[in-house]
Design a protein around this motif. Structure first.
Motif, short mmCIF file in Angstrom:
data_model
loop_
_atom_site.label_atom_id
_atom_site.label_comp_id
_atom_site.label_asym_id
_atom_site.label_seq_id
_atom_site.Cartn_x
_atom_site.Cartn_y
_atom_site.Cartn_z
N GLY A 45 -7.47 -22.73 52.22
CA GLY A 45 -6.54 -22.33 51.17
C GLY A 45 -6.02 -20.92 51.19
N LEU A 46 -6.22 -20.18 52.28
CA LEU A 46 -5.77 -18.79 52.33
C LEU A 46 -4.86 -18.61 53.53
N LYS A 47 -3.79 -17.83 53.35
CA LYS A 47 -2.83 -17.56 54.42
C LYS A 47 -2.78 -16.06 54.70
N VAL A 48 -2.75 -15.70 55.98
CA VAL A 48 -2.73 -14.30 56.39
C VAL A 48 -1.57 -14.09 57.37
N PHE A 49 -0.59 -13.29 56.95
CA PHE A 49 0.62 -13.08 57.74
C PHE A 49 0.66 -11.66 58.29
N TYR A 50 0.82 -11.55 59.62
CA TYR A 50 1.07 -10.26 60.27
C TYR A 50 2.50 -10.26 60.80
N PRO A 51 3.12 -9.07 60.91
CA PRO A 51 4.48 -9.02 61.46
C PRO A 51 4.52 -9.59 62.87
N GLU A 52 5.56 -10.32 63.16
CA GLU A 52 5.78 -10.97 64.46
C GLU A 52 4.89 -12.21 64.65
N LEU A 53 3.66 -12.18 64.18
CA LEU A 53 2.72 -13.28 64.42
C LEU A 53 2.90 -14.43 63.44
N GLY A 54 3.28 -14.12 62.20
CA GLY A 54 3.30 -15.15 61.17
C GLY A 54 1.89 -15.39 60.64
N THR A 75 -0.16 -2.25 59.87
CA THR A 75 -0.71 -2.07 58.53
C THR A 75 -1.23 -3.40 58.00
N GLU A 76 -1.72 -3.39 56.78
CA GLU A 76 -2.39 -4.58 56.22
C GLU A 76 -1.45 -5.79 56.21
N PRO A 77 -2.03 -6.97 56.42
CA PRO A 77 -1.23 -8.19 56.42
C PRO A 77 -0.86 -8.62 55.00
N ILE A 78 0.03 -9.58 54.92
CA ILE A 78 0.33 -10.25 53.65
C ILE A 78 -0.66 -11.38 53.48
N VAL A 79 -1.43 -11.34 52.44
CA VAL A 79 -2.44 -12.38 52.17
C VAL A 79 -2.01 -13.18 50.95
N LYS A 80 -1.88 -14.48 51.13
CA LYS A 80 -1.43 -15.35 50.05
C LYS A 80 -2.50 -16.39 49.71
N PHE A 81 -2.76 -16.52 48.42
CA PHE A 81 -3.63 -17.58 47.92
C PHE A 81 -2.81 -18.44 46.98
N PRO A 82 -2.17 -19.49 47.51
CA PRO A 82 -1.28 -20.33 46.69
C PRO A 82 -1.97 -20.96 45.49
N GLY A 83 -3.30 -21.12 45.57
CA GLY A 83 -4.02 -21.77 44.49
C GLY A 83 -4.47 -20.82 43.39
N PRO A 135 -10.04 0.98 51.91
CA PRO A 135 -8.69 0.82 52.44
C PRO A 135 -8.69 -0.02 53.71
N TYR A 136 -7.57 -0.68 53.95
CA TYR A 136 -7.45 -1.55 55.11
C TYR A 136 -7.69 -0.80 56.42
N GLU A 137 -8.52 -1.37 57.24
CA GLU A 137 -8.77 -0.88 58.60
C GLU A 137 -8.46 -2.02 59.56
N PRO A 138 -7.51 -1.85 60.48
CA PRO A 138 -7.09 -2.97 61.34
C PRO A 138 -8.17 -3.39 62.31
N PRO A 139 -8.08 -4.62 62.82
CA PRO A 139 -9.04 -5.08 63.83
C PRO A 139 -9.01 -4.18 65.06
N SER A 140 -10.19 -3.79 65.52
CA SER A 140 -10.27 -2.94 66.71
C SER A 140 -11.56 -3.27 67.46
N PRO A 141 -11.66 -4.47 68.02
CA PRO A 141 -12.88 -4.86 68.73
C PRO A 141 -13.11 -3.97 69.95
N PRO A 142 -14.33 -3.52 70.18
CA PRO A 142 -14.61 -2.68 71.35
C PRO A 142 -14.35 -3.44 72.65
N ALA A 143 -14.05 -2.70 73.69
CA ALA A 143 -13.84 -3.30 75.00
C ALA A 143 -15.12 -3.98 75.47
#
Length: 223
Positions: A45-54, A75-83, A135-143
């Motif tokens: 039930g949750l949607k997460v939108f990033y630019p270009e990715l959808g 920057t932070e994604p658009i998070v939608k909870f339609p319910g 505050p939002y911190e973007p994904p940054s998985p280590p190599a």
């Protein structure tokens, strides 16, 4: 137009067609691959939108277009909870349970985003407006750490004032999320989802991803 000229034009058009076709065949398609069945159980039930990715919920971030590097500075994604309900208030949590790696998650649950006091009418439209405790911190998985899951949870706040302890504010990693949920009597999430990505310089071969444990073992549980 003479026969010789018609032959020359036909040869030119054939050559152009072969070049275009060859380019299409050689280019890598942008493949959006779905998560495994176990990991997909978290997608509710949750949607997460990033630019270009959808909407990237329940998917691997594609290798194409350098998306795995781009997502590390977007920057932070658009998070939608339609319910979401009018008049209700919600908490949004984003964590990485695989820090520093899924095989050895000693720093879990890395807190990437924590927002409280979000109105139902706002999160239903994708507006995350409230009290931003982390505050939002973007994904940054280590190599060389494999694929990481980035999990989003929405909880019903029910009028409680939510805060972090001083020791929780000192670091984002090693967060005892279960204790946080228990402290504020937060039950099961109203909605959730997750996506996976890895360091952009690591092998793009999705067949090498780890599937050692399912989200059922790694989902924080209220106590």
């Amino acid at each position: 137009m003479g026969w010789t000229m018609r032959l020359a034009v036909a040869t030119l058009l054939l050559g152009l067609t072969m070049v275009v076709t060859g380019d299409d065949e050689d280019s890598d398609p942008c493949v959006y691959e779905a998560l495994s069945n176990n990991d997909a159980l978290l997608c509710k039930g949750l949607k997460v939108f990033y630019p270009e990715l959808g909407d990237i919920g329940c998917m691997y971030v594609p290798v194409c277009n350098n998306y795995r590097q781009k997502i590390s500075y977007w920057t932070e994604p658009i998070v939608k909870f339609p319910g979401a309900l009018d008049g209700a208030t919600y908490i949004l949590v984003m964590v990485d349970p695989d820090a520093p790696s899924r095989s050895s998650p000693k720093a879990r649950f890395w807190r990437h985003w924590l927002v409280t006091d979000i109105k139902g009418s706002d999160i239903r439209k994708g507006k995350i407006q409230g009290q931003e405790l982390s505050p939002y911190e973007p994904p940054s998985p280590p190599a060389q750490s494999g694929f990481h899951r980035y999990q989003f949870f929405v909880y019903l706040q029910e009028g409680k004032t939510i805060s972090l302890l001083p020791k929780e504010n000192k670091t984002r990693g090693f967060w005892k999320m279960n204790k946080f949920l228990s402290r504020f009597h937060l039950g099961e999430p109203e909605a959730s989802t997750q996506f996976m990505t890895q360091h952009y310089q690591d092998s793009p071969n999705l067949q090498t991803r780890g599937r050692g444990s399912s989200e059922l073992q790694d989902k924080p549980k209220p106590r």
